[in-house]
Design a protein around this motif. Structure first.
Motif, PDB file in Angstrom:
ATOM      1  N   ARG A 514       0.655  -1.223  -0.422  1.00 46.78           N
ATOM      2  CA  ARG A 514      -0.209  -0.131  -0.135  1.00 46.78           C
ATOM      3  C   ARG A 514       0.462   1.090  -0.048  1.00 46.78           C
ATOM      4  O   ARG A 514       0.395   2.033  -0.675  1.00 46.78           O
ATOM      5  N   VAL A 535      -5.168   0.522  -4.022  1.00 48.84           N
ATOM      6  CA  VAL A 535      -5.486   0.279  -2.723  1.00 48.84           C
ATOM      7  C   VAL A 535      -6.856  -0.827  -1.629  1.00 48.84           C
ATOM      8  O   VAL A 535      -6.921  -1.136  -0.559  1.00 48.84           O
ATOM      9  N   ASP A 539      -6.637  -3.539   0.564  1.00 47.99           N
ATOM     10  CA  ASP A 539      -7.346  -3.139   2.360  1.00 47.99           C
ATOM     11  C   ASP A 539      -8.147  -4.036   2.387  1.00 47.99           C
ATOM     12  O   ASP A 539      -8.681  -4.698   3.748  1.00 47.99           O
TER      13      ASP A 539
END
Length: 546
Positions: A514, A535, A539
């Motif tokens: 990330r 991202v 996540d």
């Protein structure tokens, strides 16, 4: 404009409470912090909030009860249904009779019917407050499930008793037969309404999605509206909207097992519900704090209703009533446990003897909250003949004070009673998790095997390309199966330690991924659109491992 400013101030207080409770050098339950901030909002704002109990019930309770019913473990709920029903219905009636008679004896100026109404409205417990306390001082899992199940059901029985006690004050008459029949109708029709609305909405949504498609946010919005629909339908047929919301949530947990919702929908929906839960829970206690100054002023003005001149008698009454409620709850739990022990022995089974510390935990965990506040504010202002409702301001003050006192007793007493308390572990959850992982891995291997052959045949590309990809994907699943294929051949503690180590390594790798993506976006090496996409994937992976 003033109303909007007050609402914004309350939302800001909810946000601030989440940080304050972590900043304080001593442990304090989140609801108490929010109540204090609510009182601060009342002190700095010119216009207070005119709390309409009917609107309060409709806006706040359905989504919170729906979510509690959805998330409560159904195995524990049905396993302990006997003690839960005894607490949710038997304890409520016991509290109404016992506390009503004792409060009338303690405050002779309060008519017996009004004392019964007061006892009825303080009988329901609040799962939100108990959960907040349990977050800092973990309550044993099984006890927490019992407390949650009790609080989901006793709202209906407490409010029905409250309604009939108020009716007795207004009309001067009471019918036990009518009250019993009403309780049965309110309960059964409320549960039926919740189940019917949830099933109907789910089937309609599924049919519309299959035939016409849907917007990405539609399933989440429908999910948010379902508890309100169940509540309103139940109220329309004179049933319990509270039980309807609970039943809708329990039904939703079974509907969810169909697996029709998309993975991204479930992730987004969980985030939305977390925000809704935090906000509504916080606003309820902030509202309680905002109402307290006015309640205190009216109680001080009406202290003569209790037959005394000094307002310090009010404090004595609150402490005495708090002790009465805890004692009644302790006696009922002890008696219910002894009865269960006697019944088990008659049937040839075995139950552990009641331990006073566990019973004390159950007694102290009977925290009152939002339902008590909203219900007591529905007391009529006048009787049919135009006279003032007897001791109305005093009842409201005592109910609000009982809420605060129960929170304080739980936050101070529970940590001390629970300290050093050990209960036998229940390995069922871990065994079920291992079984689910093992069976899921076997199914995944079979799916990978069939899918990679189908993809190779369809594309006509090099078969080795798909075979190598399949080997890489299957390696993780084979490792999981090998570790758990023969129970007892590998040390369980070693496996848990290995799992924790693997999770830590994966989380570290995801964090590095990330940070690299963000750096590339800052350096304009990739677009912000690509950055958001990558991202989000990272996540989701991190959420899985956490």
């Amino acid at each position: 404009m003033d109303s909007i400013e007050v609402v914004l101030a309350m939302l800001l207080a909810v946000v601030a409470s989440g940080y304050l409770v972590r900043m304080l050098p001593f442990s304090m339950p989140l609801p108490l912090v929010q109540i204090a901030l609510g009182a601060l909002v009342a002190a700095v704002t010119v216009h207070g909030v005119a709390l309409d109990p009917e609107i309060f019930f409709l806006l706040f309770l359905p989504p919170l009860l729906f979510l509690d019913g959805w998330r409560i473990p159904k195995t524990g709920l049905f396993r302990d249904k006997g003690i839960i029903l005894a607490l949710a219905f038997g304890l409520v009636v016991f509290t109404v009779l016992g506390a009503g008679l004792l409060v009338h004896w303690l405050i002779p100026a309060m008519p017996l019917e009004v004392a019964f109404a007061f006892a009825a409205i303080v009988s329901p417990t609040d799962p939100v407050a108990v959960s907040s306390i349990a977050a800092r001082v973990p309550i044993p899992k099984r006890l927490m499930h019992i407390l949650e199940g009790e609080s989901l059901l006793n709202d209906a029985s407490g409010l029905v008793c409250f309604r009939f006690a108020v009716a007795a004050v207004m009309t001067g008459s009471f019918s036990l037969g009518t009250a019993s029949l009403t309780l049965v109708w309110v309960s059964l029709a409320g549960v039926a309404a919740g189940v019917a609305v949830t099933l109907g909405v789910s089937l309609a949504q599924s049919w519309l999605s299959r035939h016409f498609g849907e917007e990405s946010g539609s399933p989440i919005l429908i999910n948010l509206l379902t508890p309100f629909g169940a509540y309103l339908v139940a109220e329309h047929v004179q049933a319990s909207g509270i039980l309807a919301a609970v039943a809708a949530g329990i039904t939703m947990s079974y509907v969810e097992l169909s697996g029709r919702a998309l993975a991204t929908t479930r992730v987004q929906r969980a985030a939305v519900w977390e925000m809704v839960q935090f906000t509504l829970n916080g606003i309820m206690f902030v509202l309680l704090g905002e109402q307290l100054p006015g309640i205190l002023r009216r109680a001080a003005d009406s202290v003569e209703e209790a037959g005394h001149l000094s307002p310090w008698w009010l404090l004595a009454y609150v402490l005495a009533i708090g002790a009465i409620l805890v004692l009644l709850r302790f006696c009922w739990v002890w008696a219910a446990w002894r009865f269960s022990l006697f019944k088990a022995r008659r049937q040839g089974g075995a139950l552990p003897k009641p331990r006073l510390r566990i019973i004390a935990v159950m007694a102290l965990a009977g925290v009152r909250g939002a339902v008590t506040l909203a219900g007591v504010l529905t007391l009529p202002l006048l009787l049919p003949d135009g006279a003032e409702f007897p001791a109305r301001d005093l009842v409201i003050f005592l109910a609000a004070s009982v809420i605060l006192l129960s929170l304080l007793l739980a936050s101070v007493g529970l940590p001390r009673v629970l300290e050093g308390l050990t209960l036998p572990e229940e390995p069922a959850d871990r065994l079920e998790e291992d079984l689910a992982r093992h069976e899921a891995a076997l199914a995944a291997l079979a799916a990978i095997e069939s899918t990679h052959h189908a993809l190779a045949a369809e594309s006509g590309a090099d078969a080795d390309l798909y075979a190598n990809a399949a080997v890489r994907v299957m390696a993780d699943y084979r490792h999981r199966i090998d570790d758990r294929a023969v129970p007892g051949t590998v040390d369980a503690g070693h496996l848990r330690q290995a799992d924790r180590a693997e999770v830590a390594l994966r989380l570290a790798a995801l964090k590095a991924e990330r940070e690299t993506v963000f750096k590339l976006a800052r350096d304009t090496a990739i677009s912000d659109e690509i950055s958001r996409k990558l991202v989000r994937q990272i996540d989701l992976m991190e959420a899985r491992y956490r």
